[in-house]
Design a protein around this motif. Structure first.
Motif, PDB file in Angstrom:
ATOM      1  N   ALA A   1     -31.298  47.146  80.326  1.00 36.54           N
ATOM      2  CA  ALA A   1     -31.988  46.958  79.046  1.00 36.54           C
ATOM      3  C   ALA A   1     -31.356  47.809  77.942  1.00 36.54           C
ATOM      4  O   ALA A   1     -31.189  47.334  76.807  1.00 36.54           O
ATOM      5  CB  ALA A   1     -33.467  47.309  79.204  1.00 36.54           C
ATOM      6  N   LEU A   2     -30.988  49.041  78.255  1.00 36.34           N
ATOM      7  CA  LEU A   2     -30.335  49.895  77.255  1.00 36.34           C
ATOM      8  C   LEU A   2     -28.988  49.326  76.833  1.00 36.34           C
ATOM      9  O   LEU A   2     -28.631  49.365  75.658  1.00 36.34           O
ATOM     10  CB  LEU A   2     -30.155  51.312  77.802  1.00 36.34           C
ATOM     11  N   TYR A   3     -28.253  48.804  77.785  1.00 39.36           N
ATOM     12  CA  TYR A   3     -26.946  48.250  77.459  1.00 39.36           C
ATOM     13  C   TYR A   3     -27.077  46.998  76.602  1.00 39.36           C
ATOM     14  O   TYR A   3     -26.294  46.792  75.668  1.00 39.36           O
ATOM     15  CB  TYR A   3     -26.144  47.965  78.736  1.00 39.36           C
ATOM     16  N   ILE A   4     -28.071  46.183  76.889  1.00 41.77           N
ATOM     17  CA  ILE A   4     -28.327  45.003  76.061  1.00 41.77           C
ATOM     18  C   ILE A   4     -28.760  45.442  74.660  1.00 41.77           C
ATOM     19  O   ILE A   4     -28.398  44.819  73.660  1.00 41.77           O
ATOM     20  CB  ILE A   4     -29.385  44.085  76.713  1.00 41.77           C
ATOM     21  N   THR A   5     -29.511  46.537  74.562  1.00 37.76           N
ATOM     22  CA  THR A   5     -29.892  47.086  73.257  1.00 37.76           C
ATOM     23  C   THR A   5     -28.636  47.503  72.480  1.00 37.76           C
ATOM     24  O   THR A   5     -28.539  47.259  71.268  1.00 37.76           O
ATOM     25  CB  THR A   5     -30.832  48.292  73.439  1.00 37.76           C
ATOM     26  N   ALA A   6     -27.689  48.126  73.176  1.00 35.19           N
ATOM     27  CA  ALA A   6     -26.426  48.512  72.518  1.00 35.19           C
ATOM     28  C   ALA A   6     -25.684  47.277  72.028  1.00 35.19           C
ATOM     29  O   ALA A   6     -25.111  47.277  70.934  1.00 35.19           O
ATOM     30  CB  ALA A   6     -25.554  49.310  73.486  1.00 35.19           C
ATOM     31  N   TRP A   7     -25.696  46.228  72.815  1.00 40.74           N
ATOM     32  CA  TRP A   7     -25.054  44.970  72.403  1.00 40.74           C
ATOM     33  C   TRP A   7     -25.745  44.411  71.161  1.00 40.74           C
ATOM     34  O   TRP A   7     -25.096  43.964  70.223  1.00 40.74           O
ATOM     35  CB  TRP A   7     -25.124  43.953  73.551  1.00 40.74           C
ATOM     36  N   TRP A   8     -27.076  44.444  71.138  1.00 43.34           N
ATOM     37  CA  TRP A   8     -27.832  43.921  70.015  1.00 43.34           C
ATOM     38  C   TRP A   8     -27.513  44.703  68.743  1.00 43.34           C
ATOM     39  O   TRP A   8     -27.328  44.123  67.678  1.00 43.34           O
ATOM     40  CB  TRP A   8     -29.324  43.990  70.325  1.00 43.34           C
ATOM     41  N   ARG A   9     -27.419  46.026  68.866  1.00 48.07           N
ATOM     42  CA  ARG A   9     -27.096  46.861  67.705  1.00 48.07           C
ATOM     43  C   ARG A   9     -25.691  46.553  67.185  1.00 48.07           C
ATOM     44  O   ARG A   9     -25.466  46.558  65.985  1.00 48.07           O
ATOM     45  CB  ARG A   9     -27.176  48.329  68.073  1.00 48.07           C
TER      46      ARG A   9
ATOM     47  N   SER B   1     -24.872  53.481  80.008  1.00 50.34           N
ATOM     48  CA  SER B   1     -25.693  52.792  79.010  1.00 50.34           C
ATOM     49  C   SER B   1     -26.192  53.742  77.925  1.00 50.34           C
ATOM     50  O   SER B   1     -26.216  53.375  76.744  1.00 50.34           O
ATOM     51  CB  SER B   1     -26.860  52.064  79.678  1.00 50.34           C
TER      52      SER B   1
ATOM     53  N   THR C   1     -33.590  49.658  83.660  1.00 43.92           N
ATOM     54  CA  THR C   1     -33.588  50.396  82.391  1.00 43.92           C
ATOM     55  C   THR C   1     -32.172  50.475  81.828  1.00 43.92           C
ATOM     56  O   THR C   1     -31.962  50.293  80.622  1.00 43.92           O
ATOM     57  CB  THR C   1     -34.162  51.814  82.603  1.00 43.92           C
TER      58      THR C   1
ATOM     59  N   VAL D   1     -25.430  53.291  73.966  1.00 42.09           N
ATOM     60  CA  VAL D   1     -26.502  53.187  72.966  1.00 42.09           C
ATOM     61  C   VAL D   1     -26.331  54.250  71.893  1.00 42.09           C
ATOM     62  O   VAL D   1     -26.543  53.989  70.707  1.00 42.09           O
ATOM     63  CB  VAL D   1     -27.895  53.303  73.638  1.00 42.09           C
TER      64      VAL D   1
END
Length: 133
Positions: free
Chosen positions: A122-130, A63, A119, A67
């Motif tokens: 959540a970081l991986y979902i943040t990467a998806w969002w970006r 993740s 965590t 990110v």
């Protein structure tokens, strides 16, 4: 009044070694019991701790790399993170003696593993969002 009695100690507890030794205490005899885990059981417990430690290390590495942009976002990996998160409790229940909820293994290991996996997710979902924006 002393009552004569005979004590038989058998080593029949699964994953435990039971030894008894007799000592003379003047008026009577005293039995000292020594109960320890077998080496195989201790080794199995350590192996389970290592497995639980490896799970968040692997997911955090993936993740964090995603990110940072070093690795491509792959949607199926989200399910891998979720599976590892839900695999923690069955792995935890494999510990010798199936420790009760709230035992030392929960505070020293499982809690940190779950936090690391959450965590990672959540970081991986943040990467998806970006990537999506």
């Amino acid at each position: 009044m002393a009552v004569p009695l005979e004590v038989a100690v058998t080593d029949s507890l699964t994953s435990w070694t039971v030894d008894a030794s007799e000592t003379d205490a003047g008026a009577g005899k005293v039995l000292d019991f020594h109960i320890t885990r077998t080496g195989a059981t201790v080794g199995f417990g350590i192996a389970m701790c290592v497995v639980l430690l490896i799970l968040p290390i692997c997911t955090l590495r993936v993740s964090i790399q995603t990110v940072r942009g070093g690795k491509q976002f792959l949607p199926p990996i989200v399910t891998w993170f979720a599976v590892t998160l839900f695999a923690v409790l069955p792995i935890r229940n494999l510990f010798p003696g199936s420790p009760p909820i709230g035992s030392w293994v929960d505070y020293t290991g499982v809690l940190w593993v779950v936090m690391g996996l959450a965590t990672s997710l959540a970081l991986y979902i943040t990467a998806w969002w970006r990537q999506a924006t």
